[in-house]
Design a protein around this motif. Sequence first.
Motif, PDB file in Angstrom:
ATOM      1  N   ARG A   1       2.101  32.117  34.515  1.00 20.49           N
ATOM      2  CA  ARG A   1       2.243  30.686  34.849  1.00 20.49           C
ATOM      3  C   ARG A   1       2.913  29.982  33.675  1.00 20.49           C
TER       4      ARG A   1
ATOM      5  N   GLY B   1      -7.108  25.464  23.356  1.00 19.69           N
ATOM      6  CA  GLY B   1      -6.090  25.686  24.385  1.00 19.69           C
ATOM      7  C   GLY B   1      -4.681  25.452  23.856  1.00 19.69           C
TER       8      GLY B   1
ATOM      9  N   TYR C   1       5.147  34.438  31.353  1.00 21.66           N
ATOM     10  CA  TYR C   1       4.973  33.914  29.993  1.00 21.66           C
ATOM     11  C   TYR C   1       4.627  35.095  29.119  1.00 21.66           C
TER      12      TYR C   1
ATOM     13  N   GLU D   1       3.062  24.312  26.126  1.00 21.02           N
ATOM     14  CA  GLU D   1       4.484  24.687  26.016  1.00 21.02           C
ATOM     15  C   GLU D   1       5.358  23.946  27.038  1.00 21.02           C
TER      16      GLU D   1
ATOM     17  N   GLY E   1       3.001  27.671  30.456  1.00 19.91           N
ATOM     18  CA  GLY E   1       2.032  27.464  29.376  1.00 19.91           C
ATOM     19  C   GLY E   1       1.662  25.997  29.242  1.00 19.91           C
ATOM     20  N   ASP E   2       0.525  25.781  28.636  1.00 25.83           N
ATOM     21  CA  ASP E   2       0.076  24.420  28.370  1.00 25.83           C
ATOM     22  C   ASP E   2      -0.401  24.385  26.917  1.00 25.83           C
TER      23      ASP E   2
ATOM     24  N   ASN F   1       0.965  35.623  30.424  1.00 23.94           N
ATOM     25  CA  ASN F   1       0.393  34.655  31.344  1.00 23.94           C
ATOM     26  C   ASN F   1       1.297  34.643  32.569  1.00 23.94           C
TER      27      ASN F   1
ATOM     28  N   ASP G   1       3.332  27.608  19.770  1.00 21.50           N
ATOM     29  CA  ASP G   1       2.081  26.888  19.991  1.00 21.50           C
ATOM     30  C   ASP G   1       1.278  26.878  18.679  1.00 21.50           C
TER      31      ASP G   1
HETATM   32  N1  GLY Z   1      -0.570  27.612  25.363  1.00 18.71           N
HETATM   33  C1  GLY Z   1      -1.153  28.824  25.769  1.00 18.71           C
HETATM   34  C2  GLY Z   1      -1.374  28.963  27.201  1.00 18.71           C
HETATM   35  O1  GLY Z   1      -0.865  28.228  28.019  1.00 18.71           O
HETATM   36  O2  GLY Z   1      -2.081  29.881  27.586  1.00 18.71           O
END
Ligand code: GLY
Length: 426
Positions: free
Chosen positions: A287, A226, A269, A292, A289-290, A285, A212
């Motif tokens: 869940r 983010g 994660y 990812e 990723g965002d 995390n 990321d």
């Molecule tokens: N890209 C980091 C997250 O999803 O927390």
Amino acid sequence: MKILILGSGGREHALAWAVKRSQRVSEVVCAPGNGGIAEIARCLPVDLKDVAAMVRLVEAEQPALTIVGPEVPLSLGIVDALQERGLRVFGPTRAAAMLESSKGFAKRFLQRHNIPTANYAVCATAAEIERDIDFFYPPIVVKADGLHAGKGVIICESRHAAIETAEELLSGRLLGAKESHVIFEEFLEGDEISFLCLSDGKHVAPLVPAQDHKRIGEGDTGPNTGGMGVYSTDAMLEPAMTEWILRHIAEPTVRGMAEEGTPFIGVLYCGLMMTARGPEVLEFNARFGDPETQAILLRLESDLVDALEACIDGRLAETELRWSPGASACVVASSSGYPGSYQNGFPITGLAAAARVPGVQVFHAGSSRSANGQILTAGGRVLGVTAAAPTLEEALARAYEAMELIHFEGIYYRHDIGHRALKKRP
Ligand code: GLY
Ligand code: AMP
């Protein structure tokens, strides 16, 4: 099968796109969704902080499977609430999601199970802060215990600044709400890797790794966001390193959670720092990723729904995930001003032309659809232009070619996504 996805970001758009490709899926519903998701799924409004409202929605829709995207509903116990009513759901329970929702819990868990992570102290009072601060040398990492969408980590250049920051986190002056605990951490140096696994509570199956780009500015400068872009290649992790991370980090975490009576079923994660003394856990995390997920799912060849169901049913060991070799990249287009304040409601043009670039998928993160069908900006991160190709160079070239076709007022994106990987090449 009818699938219901909870969430509204780029991650959920990618999840909706991936489940739609499954032969077994006849309908996708997303709540609340966004302007892009509305093109491939039926979107229904819901408040992701209101467990009772989400339960009512799922009970009314009766999907064969609900997938929970973001951390907030997980931390509020949406999975427990749906399971109690006999509704099938993918994601960890509230107790298992504490690996993400309480950094103090995660650090103590890591220590109990001898999983490599930065040295730390958890403090609840000013007296504890004064007592523990001298175990650390600047730069000192100060973290809020709870969920803060990436804003709860502050790196302090002096002992004095670290004490002040910690006290402001406890008093609520820094983030608005009072924190019950703050964490001091040793500052780790190295490359960061997002190492995501599926877990059925006993076994883990790694997804392809990703990296990321958290800072807003090119060359990794400016405030954290983010995530402004991500890439995934096979070369990012040697097979032996993947094995090591599975043996020493992912598997002991899943085993430890099961031993403690809170089995972890969902996406684990692992945010890792590849330090001089080996990989160490920066954070968990609970869940996908965002952003990812956008890059990772573009490389998934096997059926996502089969894999998620294998987790729920404890059959992950028999399930094979197949990936396309090569690379993928996701470049995020954000609104001018993000991660600070920004304006919404600007028309987005060029989406259809961008989607025609070979190998490209444009996932919407913050968009809405007006009454006449016009797509408008509706968030800090607006789009994730994602591309897969045999090499990272080609994936990036495709993503940027598509990005150049897209326009909205104040559009901003980094031009250097993937630069770290490209620079390392001989
Ligand atoms: N890209 C980091 C997250 O999803 O927390
Ligand atoms: P987290 O929300 O815990 O992932 O932290 C957000 C970001 O802060 C991470 O992605 C890292 O870039 C940075 N960070 C967190 N912990 C540390 C640490 N111990 N040393 C250096 N950087 C860190």
